[in-house]
Motif scaffolding. Structure first.
Motif, PDB file in Angstrom:
ATOM      1  N   GLU A 198       0.852  -1.195   0.000  1.00  0.00           N
ATOM      2  CA  GLU A 198       0.000   0.000   0.000  1.00  0.00           C
ATOM      3  C   GLU A 198       0.886   1.242   0.000  1.00  0.00           C
ATOM      4  O   GLU A 198       1.832   1.342   0.780  1.00  0.00           O
ATOM      5  CB  GLU A 198      -0.873  -0.005   1.254  1.00  0.00           C
ATOM      6  CG  GLU A 198      -1.883   1.109   1.296  1.00  0.00           C
ATOM      7  CD  GLU A 198      -2.780   1.029   2.525  1.00  0.00           C
ATOM      8  OE1 GLU A 198      -3.114  -0.084   2.949  1.00  0.00           O
ATOM      9  OE2 GLU A 198      -3.140   2.085   3.042  1.00  0.00           O
ATOM     10  N   PRO A 199       0.614   2.186  -0.882  1.00  0.00           N
ATOM     11  CA  PRO A 199       1.451   3.392  -0.934  1.00  0.00           C
ATOM     12  C   PRO A 199       1.334   4.183   0.364  1.00  0.00           C
ATOM     13  O   PRO A 199       0.285   4.172   1.029  1.00  0.00           O
ATOM     14  CB  PRO A 199       0.871   4.190  -2.108  1.00  0.00           C
ATOM     15  CG  PRO A 199      -0.465   3.614  -2.356  1.00  0.00           C
ATOM     16  CD  PRO A 199      -0.444   2.214  -1.891  1.00  0.00           C
ATOM     17  N   GLU A 200       2.421   4.864   0.727  1.00  0.00           N
ATOM     18  CA  GLU A 200       2.416   5.625   1.961  1.00  0.00           C
ATOM     19  C   GLU A 200       3.221   6.900   1.794  1.00  0.00           C
ATOM     20  O   GLU A 200       4.051   7.034   0.892  1.00  0.00           O
ATOM     21  CB  GLU A 200       2.975   4.787   3.104  1.00  0.00           C
ATOM     22  CG  GLU A 200       4.377   4.280   2.878  1.00  0.00           C
ATOM     23  CD  GLU A 200       4.887   3.410   4.024  1.00  0.00           C
ATOM     24  OE1 GLU A 200       4.072   2.930   4.829  1.00  0.00           O
ATOM     25  OE2 GLU A 200       6.113   3.220   4.102  1.00  0.00           O
ATOM     26  N   VAL A 201       2.965   7.819   2.709  1.00  0.00           N
ATOM     27  CA  VAL A 201       3.713   9.066   2.764  1.00  0.00           C
ATOM     28  C   VAL A 201       4.948   8.825   3.632  1.00  0.00           C
ATOM     29  O   VAL A 201       4.844   8.233   4.706  1.00  0.00           O
ATOM     30  CB  VAL A 201       2.839  10.178   3.382  1.00  0.00           C
ATOM     31  CG1 VAL A 201       3.616  11.485   3.485  1.00  0.00           C
ATOM     32  CG2 VAL A 201       1.551  10.372   2.575  1.00  0.00           C
ATOM     33  N   THR A 202       6.091   9.270   3.155  1.00  0.00           N
ATOM     34  CA  THR A 202       7.308   9.132   3.948  1.00  0.00           C
ATOM     35  C   THR A 202       7.868  10.507   4.282  1.00  0.00           C
ATOM     36  O   THR A 202       7.648  11.477   3.538  1.00  0.00           O
ATOM     37  CB  THR A 202       8.371   8.297   3.211  1.00  0.00           C
ATOM     38  OG1 THR A 202       8.699   8.940   1.970  1.00  0.00           O
ATOM     39  CG2 THR A 202       7.859   6.906   2.917  1.00  0.00           C
ATOM     40  N   GLN A 203       8.569  10.577   5.409  1.00  0.00           N
ATOM     41  CA  GLN A 203       9.153  11.837   5.855  1.00  0.00           C
ATOM     42  C   GLN A 203      10.567  11.593   6.358  1.00  0.00           C
ATOM     43  O   GLN A 203      10.849  10.576   6.989  1.00  0.00           O
ATOM     44  CB  GLN A 203       8.328  12.456   6.998  1.00  0.00           C
ATOM     45  CG  GLN A 203       6.982  12.986   6.568  1.00  0.00           C
ATOM     46  CD  GLN A 203       6.253  13.677   7.707  1.00  0.00           C
ATOM     47  OE1 GLN A 203       5.192  13.233   8.134  1.00  0.00           O
ATOM     48  NE2 GLN A 203       6.832  14.763   8.198  1.00  0.00           N
ATOM     49  N   THR A 204      11.425  12.568   6.073  1.00  0.00           N
ATOM     50  CA  THR A 204      12.789  12.527   6.597  1.00  0.00           C
ATOM     51  C   THR A 204      13.201  13.915   7.050  1.00  0.00           C
ATOM     52  O   THR A 204      12.746  14.927   6.474  1.00  0.00           O
ATOM     53  CB  THR A 204      13.789  12.043   5.517  1.00  0.00           C
ATOM     54  OG1 THR A 204      13.652  12.877   4.359  1.00  0.00           O
ATOM     55  CG2 THR A 204      13.572  10.600   5.156  1.00  0.00           C
ATOM     56  N   PRO A 205      14.048  14.014   8.079  1.00  0.00           N
ATOM     57  CA  PRO A 205      14.457  12.912   8.955  1.00  0.00           C
ATOM     58  C   PRO A 205      13.349  12.574   9.934  1.00  0.00           C
ATOM     59  O   PRO A 205      12.340  13.284  10.011  1.00  0.00           O
ATOM     60  CB  PRO A 205      15.672  13.521   9.656  1.00  0.00           C
ATOM     61  CG  PRO A 205      15.339  14.980   9.771  1.00  0.00           C
ATOM     62  CD  PRO A 205      14.595  15.321   8.513  1.00  0.00           C
ATOM     63  N   SER A 206      13.540  11.530  10.697  1.00  0.00           N
ATOM     64  CA  SER A 206      12.540  11.198  11.706  1.00  0.00           C
ATOM     65  C   SER A 206      12.705  12.100  12.926  1.00  0.00           C
ATOM     66  O   SER A 206      11.734  12.404  13.611  1.00  0.00           O
ATOM     67  CB  SER A 206      12.652   9.728  12.114  1.00  0.00           C
ATOM     68  OG  SER A 206      13.958   9.443  12.557  1.00  0.00           O
ATOM     69  N   ILE A 231       2.363  10.449  -1.607  1.00  0.00           N
ATOM     70  CA  ILE A 231       1.892   9.349  -2.435  1.00  0.00           C
ATOM     71  C   ILE A 231       1.849   9.848  -3.878  1.00  0.00           C
ATOM     72  O   ILE A 231       1.378  10.964  -4.146  1.00  0.00           O
ATOM     73  CB  ILE A 231       0.514   8.862  -1.949  1.00  0.00           C
ATOM     74  CG1 ILE A 231       0.671   8.272  -0.542  1.00  0.00           C
ATOM     75  CG2 ILE A 231      -0.090   7.839  -2.912  1.00  0.00           C
ATOM     76  CD1 ILE A 231      -0.631   7.910   0.145  1.00  0.00           C
ATOM     77  N   SER A 232       2.310   9.015  -4.798  1.00  0.00           N
ATOM     78  CA  SER A 232       2.699   9.501  -6.120  1.00  0.00           C
ATOM     79  C   SER A 232       1.597  10.194  -6.913  1.00  0.00           C
ATOM     80  O   SER A 232       1.862  11.141  -7.613  1.00  0.00           O
ATOM     81  CB  SER A 232       3.274   8.349  -6.946  1.00  0.00           C
ATOM     82  OG  SER A 232       2.290   7.358  -7.136  1.00  0.00           O
ATOM     83  N   ASN A 233       0.388   9.773  -6.847  1.00  0.00           N
ATOM     84  CA  ASN A 233      -0.641  10.393  -7.677  1.00  0.00           C
ATOM     85  C   ASN A 233      -1.496  11.392  -6.908  1.00  0.00           C
ATOM     86  O   ASN A 233      -2.549  11.821  -7.391  1.00  0.00           O
ATOM     87  CB  ASN A 233      -1.527   9.313  -8.308  1.00  0.00           C
ATOM     88  CG  ASN A 233      -2.239   8.482  -7.273  1.00  0.00           C
ATOM     89  OD1 ASN A 233      -1.882   8.523  -6.095  1.00  0.00           O
ATOM     90  ND2 ASN A 233      -3.241   7.734  -7.697  1.00  0.00           N
ATOM     91  N   HIS A 234      -1.048  11.772  -5.722  1.00  0.00           N
ATOM     92  CA  HIS A 234      -1.806  12.733  -4.938  1.00  0.00           C
ATOM     93  C   HIS A 234      -1.486  14.154  -5.373  1.00  0.00           C
ATOM     94  O   HIS A 234      -0.388  14.451  -5.854  1.00  0.00           O
ATOM     95  CB  HIS A 234      -1.535  12.528  -3.448  1.00  0.00           C
ATOM     96  CG  HIS A 234      -2.286  11.367  -2.888  1.00  0.00           C
ATOM     97  ND1 HIS A 234      -2.487  11.187  -1.532  1.00  0.00           N
ATOM     98  CD2 HIS A 234      -2.904  10.323  -3.488  1.00  0.00           C
ATOM     99  CE1 HIS A 234      -3.201  10.081  -1.346  1.00  0.00           C
ATOM    100  NE2 HIS A 234      -3.459   9.546  -2.515  1.00  0.00           N
ATOM    101  N   LEU A 235      -2.466  15.025  -5.204  1.00  0.00           N
ATOM    102  CA  LEU A 235      -2.367  16.372  -5.754  1.00  0.00           C
ATOM    103  C   LEU A 235      -2.331  17.475  -4.706  1.00  0.00           C
ATOM    104  O   LEU A 235      -1.906  18.589  -5.008  1.00  0.00           O
ATOM    105  CB  LEU A 235      -3.563  16.630  -6.684  1.00  0.00           C
ATOM    106  CG  LEU A 235      -3.710  15.663  -7.868  1.00  0.00           C
ATOM    107  CD1 LEU A 235      -5.000  15.978  -8.624  1.00  0.00           C
ATOM    108  CD2 LEU A 235      -2.511  15.762  -8.795  1.00  0.00           C
ATOM    109  N   GLY A 283       9.322  18.156  -8.074  1.00  0.00           N
ATOM    110  CA  GLY A 283       8.077  17.524  -8.498  1.00  0.00           C
ATOM    111  C   GLY A 283       7.697  16.296  -7.715  1.00  0.00           C
ATOM    112  O   GLY A 283       6.624  15.739  -7.930  1.00  0.00           O
ATOM    113  N   SER A 284       8.555  15.855  -6.803  1.00  0.00           N
ATOM    114  CA  SER A 284       8.187  14.705  -5.982  1.00  0.00           C
ATOM    115  C   SER A 284       8.271  15.059  -4.506  1.00  0.00           C
ATOM    116  O   SER A 284       7.294  14.976  -3.784  1.00  0.00           O
ATOM    117  CB  SER A 284       9.056  13.495  -6.304  1.00  0.00           C
ATOM    118  OG  SER A 284      10.414  13.794  -6.095  1.00  0.00           O
ATOM    119  N   ASN A 285       9.431  15.518  -4.051  1.00  0.00           N
ATOM    120  CA  ASN A 285       9.557  15.900  -2.654  1.00  0.00           C
ATOM    121  C   ASN A 285       8.737  17.154  -2.357  1.00  0.00           C
ATOM    122  O   ASN A 285       8.575  18.027  -3.212  1.00  0.00           O
ATOM    123  CB  ASN A 285      11.024  16.175  -2.315  1.00  0.00           C
ATOM    124  CG  ASN A 285      11.838  14.913  -2.298  1.00  0.00           C
ATOM    125  OD1 ASN A 285      11.695  14.079  -1.428  1.00  0.00           O
ATOM    126  ND2 ASN A 285      12.682  14.758  -3.302  1.00  0.00           N
TER     127      ASN A 285
END
Lengths: 114, 114
Positions: free
Chosen positions: B1-9, B26-30, B72-74
Motif C-alpha cells: 500500500e502506498p504511503e507518505v514518507t518523511q525525513t528525517p525522523s 503518495i505519487s498520484n496525490h495532488l 516535483g516529488s519531494n
C-alpha cells in the motif's frame, strides 16, 4: 468557525468491554468527519470517515462511529476492546470553506487494561 | 500500500538555524499539507499546497516558514530561523484527486530546537 470537541482527555476500559470515545462538532454546511489513531512515536492513521449516507460507519480494526446530526456528535465505538487499541484518538472535521484542511480535536487517550 | 514518507525522523537544531523537513507524498496525490503537533497538544494545520503554490496558510505559518516542491516529488517545509517554540512533531499529509476525502499522513519529523 468550524471546530471539534473531545470532552474526555482519557478513557479507561477493560479488555473485552465495549468502548466509546466521544466527539462533537460544529460546522457550517455538511460535516465531513474523520477519526484518526496515533500510536506512540507514530504518525496519524486513518480509521474511518463519515461523508454521507448511513449514520453508522465502519472502519479499520473493528472500529465504528455513529453520526448523529441532531446531537452534532460522531462518537467512536468498538464492541470489544483490545489492549492493543490503547492509543491516542483524534476526531477531525474537514474545513468546507478552505482547502479541505482538517481541524482536529484535542485527542483522547484510550487505555485498555487487561 | 502506498504511503507518505518523511525525513528525517528526528532533527535537533540550535535556535536561529535553518531546517528543512522533507516529505515524499503518495505519487498520484495532488494536495499536500503540513501540520504540527506540539508535545501533548492537538494537531494544528500549517499550510496547504496545490498546483505548485500555497492555497491556504494558518496564522502559525509566518514569514519564517516556506514550502516548495523542488523536484516535483519531494515536498519540503523550511523554517528559516528556528525558535524554541518551533519544537514539535511535524506531519506531512496528502490528498488524492478531486472527490477524495481522507488525508494520508506521514510518520512525522520530531523537531527539537535547543
Amino acid at each position: 468557525a468550524q471546530s471539534v470537541a473531545q470532552p474526555e482527555d482519557q478513557v479507561n476500559v477493560a479488555e473485552g468491554n465495549p468502548l466509546t470515545v466521544k466527539c462533537t462538532y460544529s460546522v457550517s454546511g455538511n460535516p465531513y468527519l474523520f477519526w484518526y489513531v496515533q500510536y506512540p512515536n507514530r504518525g496519524l492513521q486513518f480509521l474511518l470517515k463519515y461523508i454521507t449516507g448511513d449514520n453508522l460507519v465502519k472502519g479499520s480494526y473493528g472500529f465504528e462511529a455513529e453520526f448523529n446530526k441532531s446531537q452534532t456528535s460522531f462518537h467512536l465505538k468498538k464492541p470489544s476492546a483490545l489492549v492493543s487499541d490503547s492509543a491516542l484518538y483524534f476526531c477531525a472535521v474537514r474545513d468546507n470553506w478552505g482547502t479541505d484542511k482538517l481541524i482536529f480535536g484535542t485527542g483522547t487517550r484510550l487505555q485498555v487494561f487487561p | 500500500e502506498p504511503e507518505v514518507t518523511q525525513t528525517p525522523s528526528h532533527q535537533v537544531t540550535q535556535m536561529g538555524q535553518e531546517v528543512i523537513l522533507r516529505c515524499v507524498p503518495i505519487s498520484n496525490h495532488l494536495y499536500f499539507y503540513w501540520y504540527r503537533q506540539i508535545l501533548g497538544q492537538k494537531v494544528e494545520f500549517l499550510v496547504s499546497f496545490y498546483n505548485n503554490e500555497i492555497s491556504e496558510k494558518s496564522e502559525i505559518f509566518d514569514d519564517q516558514f516556506s514550502v516548495e516542491r523542488p523536484d516535483g516529488s519531494n515536498f519540503t517545509l523550511k523554517i528559516r530561523s528556528t525558535k524554541l517554540e518551533d519544537s514539535a512533531m511535524y506531519f506531512c499529509a496528502t490528498l488524492g484527486a478531486l472527490g477524495a476525502h481522507e488525508q494520508f499522513f506521514g510518520p512525522g519529523t520530531r523537531l527539537t530546537v535547543l
